[in-house]
Design a protein around this motif. Structure first.
Motif, short mmCIF file in Angstrom:
data_model
loop_
_atom_site.label_atom_id
_atom_site.label_comp_id
_atom_site.label_asym_id
_atom_site.label_seq_id
_atom_site.Cartn_x
_atom_site.Cartn_y
_atom_site.Cartn_z
N PRO A 94 43.17 45.27 45.28
CA PRO A 94 42.06 45.46 46.23
C PRO A 94 41.45 46.85 46.10
O PRO A 94 42.15 47.86 46.20
N CYS A 95 40.18 46.91 45.83
CA CYS A 95 39.48 48.19 45.68
C CYS A 95 38.03 47.96 46.13
O CYS A 95 37.34 47.12 45.57
N PRO A 96 37.53 48.62 47.18
CA PRO A 96 38.23 49.65 47.93
C PRO A 96 39.39 49.11 48.76
O PRO A 96 39.60 47.90 48.82
N TYR A 97 40.10 50.03 49.38
CA TYR A 97 41.31 49.72 50.13
C TYR A 97 41.06 48.63 51.16
O TYR A 97 40.07 48.66 51.89
N LEU A 98 41.97 47.65 51.21
CA LEU A 98 41.96 46.54 52.15
C LEU A 98 40.86 45.52 51.88
O LEU A 98 40.65 44.61 52.67
N LYS A 99 40.12 45.67 50.78
CA LYS A 99 39.10 44.67 50.45
C LYS A 99 39.78 43.35 50.05
O LYS A 99 40.60 43.34 49.15
N PRO A 100 39.41 42.24 50.69
CA PRO A 100 39.98 40.94 50.28
C PRO A 100 39.56 40.60 48.85
O PRO A 100 38.43 40.83 48.45
N VAL A 101 40.49 40.07 48.09
CA VAL A 101 40.22 39.72 46.70
C VAL A 101 40.60 38.27 46.48
O VAL A 101 41.67 37.83 46.89
N THR A 102 39.72 37.53 45.85
CA THR A 102 40.00 36.15 45.50
C THR A 102 40.46 36.08 44.05
O THR A 102 39.74 36.54 43.16
N PRO A 103 41.63 35.57 43.76
CA PRO A 103 42.11 35.53 42.39
C PRO A 103 41.26 34.60 41.53
O PRO A 103 40.77 33.57 41.99
N GLU A 104 41.08 34.99 40.28
CA GLU A 104 40.24 34.22 39.38
C GLU A 104 41.01 33.63 38.20
O GLU A 104 40.55 32.66 37.60
N TYR A 105 42.17 34.23 37.85
CA TYR A 105 42.79 33.85 36.61
C TYR A 105 44.27 33.52 36.79
O TYR A 105 45.01 34.21 37.50
N ALA A 106 44.69 32.45 36.12
CA ALA A 106 46.10 32.11 35.98
C ALA A 106 46.22 31.34 34.66
O ALA A 106 45.34 30.54 34.31
N PHE A 107 47.27 31.62 33.92
CA PHE A 107 47.40 31.05 32.58
C PHE A 107 48.75 30.37 32.42
O PHE A 107 49.73 30.71 33.08
N ALA A 108 48.80 29.44 31.50
CA ALA A 108 50.05 28.82 31.08
C ALA A 108 50.09 28.86 29.56
O ALA A 108 49.12 28.51 28.89
N PHE A 109 51.23 29.30 29.02
CA PHE A 109 51.42 29.35 27.57
C PHE A 109 52.44 28.28 27.18
O PHE A 109 53.50 28.18 27.80
N ASP A 110 52.11 27.50 26.15
CA ASP A 110 53.07 26.52 25.67
C ASP A 110 54.01 27.17 24.66
O ASP A 110 53.96 28.38 24.43
N ARG A 111 54.89 26.39 24.06
CA ARG A 111 55.91 26.96 23.16
C ARG A 111 55.29 27.55 21.90
O ARG A 111 55.91 28.36 21.22
N SER A 112 54.05 27.16 21.59
CA SER A 112 53.35 27.76 20.44
C SER A 112 52.58 29.00 20.87
O SER A 112 51.83 29.57 20.06
N LEU A 113 52.73 29.39 22.16
CA LEU A 113 52.06 30.55 22.74
C LEU A 113 50.56 30.40 22.73
O LEU A 113 49.81 31.37 22.64
N VAL A 114 50.10 29.16 22.82
CA VAL A 114 48.68 28.88 23.01
C VAL A 114 48.44 28.80 24.52
O VAL A 114 49.16 28.10 25.24
N SER A 115 47.43 29.51 25.02
CA SER A 115 47.21 29.61 26.45
C SER A 115 46.15 28.62 26.93
O SER A 115 45.28 28.19 26.18
N GLU A 116 46.28 28.26 28.21
CA GLU A 116 45.28 27.45 28.88
C GLU A 116 45.13 27.96 30.30
O GLU A 116 46.07 28.49 30.90
N LEU A 117 43.93 27.83 30.87
CA LEU A 117 43.70 28.22 32.25
C LEU A 117 44.26 27.16 33.17
O LEU A 117 44.12 25.96 32.93
N ILE A 118 44.91 27.58 34.24
CA ILE A 118 45.35 26.67 35.29
C ILE A 118 44.68 27.10 36.59
O ILE A 118 44.06 28.17 36.67
N SER A 119 44.78 26.27 37.62
CA SER A 119 44.17 26.62 38.90
C SER A 119 44.78 27.91 39.44
O SER A 119 46.02 28.03 39.50
N PRO A 120 43.96 28.87 39.85
CA PRO A 120 44.50 30.12 40.41
C PRO A 120 45.01 29.90 41.82
O PRO A 120 44.61 28.94 42.50
N PRO A 121 45.91 30.75 42.30
CA PRO A 121 46.39 30.64 43.68
C PRO A 121 45.28 30.93 44.67
O PRO A 121 44.18 31.36 44.30
#
Length: 445
Positions: A94-121
């Motif tokens: 959060p910047c500035p201080y106490l500013k609410p932030v909405t998460p945008e990114y979450a990833f999952a890597f498979d065993r080949s270390l290839v990434s995909e976007l998943i739903s963010p929290p």
């Protein structure tokens, strides 16, 4: 139970400290790369030429120069015990201080270390724990986030539906707990057991997954300098293995509760037993002692066979940092337990213009995480009798979370706004434009 020695490699997620953010990388160490130790004696140390140490190359890089985000960010990760995915959550600051932030990114890597976007929290958590338990991913805000805590502060991700659900928050977010860090966790008997370090003492709490209830855990007063434990612990039967704060120290302890004859989980009294400490006495030492913010992870390789990965600041070089890996077995039983080192080596890891890096998460893709369910729980009468000298003295009111008035998040924000208004009034009344008298001081002219 996995066969001993079936693991062939470990993967290590590291976080590089940059000027304004963090980048990451994944490294792989083949266990047969590690040096066998003859006669159980340590090797290496100050007489080692650093240039003779192998240089580890990343097998995957995260959040490099091409990574674009308007917010400063941290990241945390975990893998779900099925081995199939490594999950990385990006935590915007959060910047500035106490500013609410909405998460945008979450990833999952498979065993080949290839990434995909998943739903963010639903919300970001600047300092957090990311925990995998029983096929789900848990995302919990640390108490030291206070007052930068958004609700839901505790969430669970279901990979089957790619969705998040809110869970009951940790019951003691407050100004009193703002310096508390949750340092480690264990997944066992239907609980997530959390180890906590406050300014002056150690504590523990447990979240019962099925009932969605939080419970205070009374920790043994014996050997108090060994707790809290750190990182993801390994649970084998009724015994838990975890790392202590000090390097090369492994803790062995138990978690149990009083019998709940009427089936009321809320009435259980939970305990964390007196830890047995085991020292890794033989290993390969780096040319220079690890300094600074030293980090380490414990990796379960099957049976009572483990690997510990360690790193810390290298004051001799701005180009690389040392990473130490040591495999060992725990032999013996009870008070006769001891560690037998199998292999150990030191590697160099290029810093590439960053200040330093820390070990964020380590695992082997060759073994599942062991997560005993509640039906597998048992506590021996010998353990209960051995610990009864202190458990019998614990009063029932200890197991209740504070219910009195405390400074919650909204009250904290209101208090800060009121303080700002008071400061403005002081400035106007003293007719000194732009001058603010620091809190706790008085004007003398």
């Amino acid at each position: 139970m996995e066969k001993v020695d079936q693991a062939e490699s470990i993967l290590i997620m590291v976080k590089f400290d940059m000027d304004d953010s963090f980048s990451g990388a994944i490294y792989e160490i083949k266990l047969d790369q590690l040096q066998p130790l003859e006669h159980g004696k340590s090797v290496g140390g100050s007489n080692t030429d650093p240039s003779t140490l192998p240089m580890l190359k990343p097998v995957a890089e995260l959040f490099g120069k091409g990574w674009k985000t308007e917010e400063l960010f941290l990241f945390d990760c975990a893998r779900i015990g099925s081995l199939s995915k490594l999950y990385v959550l990006v935590n915007q600051i959060p910047c500035p201080y106490l500013k609410p932030v909405t998460p945008e990114y979450a990833f999952a890597f498979d065993r080949s270390l290839v990434s995909e976007l998943i739903s963010p929290p639903k919300t970001t958590k600047q300092y957090c724990l990311v925990i995998s338990a029983y096929g789900m991913l848990y995302y919990l805000a640390q108490p030291l986030c206070f007052p930068q805590i958004q609700e839901p502060s505790f969430e669970r991700y279901d990979p089957a539906s790619d969705s998040w659900e809110s869970l009951p928050p940790f019951p003691d977010y407050s100004l009193d707990q703002a310096q508390t860090e949750m340092t480690g966790y264990a997944v066992c008997y239907g609980y997530i057991l959390l180890s906590m370090q406050t300014e002056k003492k150690y504590e523990a709490v447990a979240f019962h997954i099925h009932s969605r209830t939080w419970h205070k855990v009374k920790t043994s007063p014996e050997n108090p300098y060994y707790y809290p434990f750190y990182g993801r612990a390994v649970v084998l039967g009724s015994t838990i293995y975890a790392l202590a704060h000090n390097l090369d120290l492994v803790l062995v302890f138990s978690f149990w509760w009083d019998s709940d004859k009427d089936g009321d989980i809320v009435k259980r009294r939970h305990f964390l037993g007196t830890p047995l400490s085991l020292l890794i006495t033989a290993k390969c030492h780096p040319p220079r002692r690890l300094l600074g913010d030293r980090t380490q992870n414990l990796v379960h390789l099957g049976g009572r066979y483990f690997c510990v990965v360690q790193t810390g600041q290298n004051i001799d070089s701005s180009e690389y940092q040392y990473m130490c890996a040591t495999t060992f077995r725990i032999a013996g039983d009870g008070q006769e337990m001891h560690i037998k080192t199998v292999r150990s080596s030191v590697f160099r890891v290029a810093i590439e213009g960053n200040d330093e890096f820390e070990v964020q998460f380590s695992f082997t893709p060759d073994c599942n995480d062991i997560e005993p369910v509640e039906e597998q729980y048992f506590v021996s009468s010998a353990l209960a009798e051995r610990e009864s000298a202190w458990t019998s003295k614990v009063k029932d009111d200890f197991f209740s979370f504070p219910t009195g008035p405390k400074l919650g998040l909204e009250a904290f924000r209101t208090k800060k706004e009121d303080e700002k208004e008071e400061e403005k009034k002081d400035i106007r009344s003293q007719n000194v434009p732009g001058f603010v008298v620091p809190h706790g001081y008085h004007r003398i002219f």
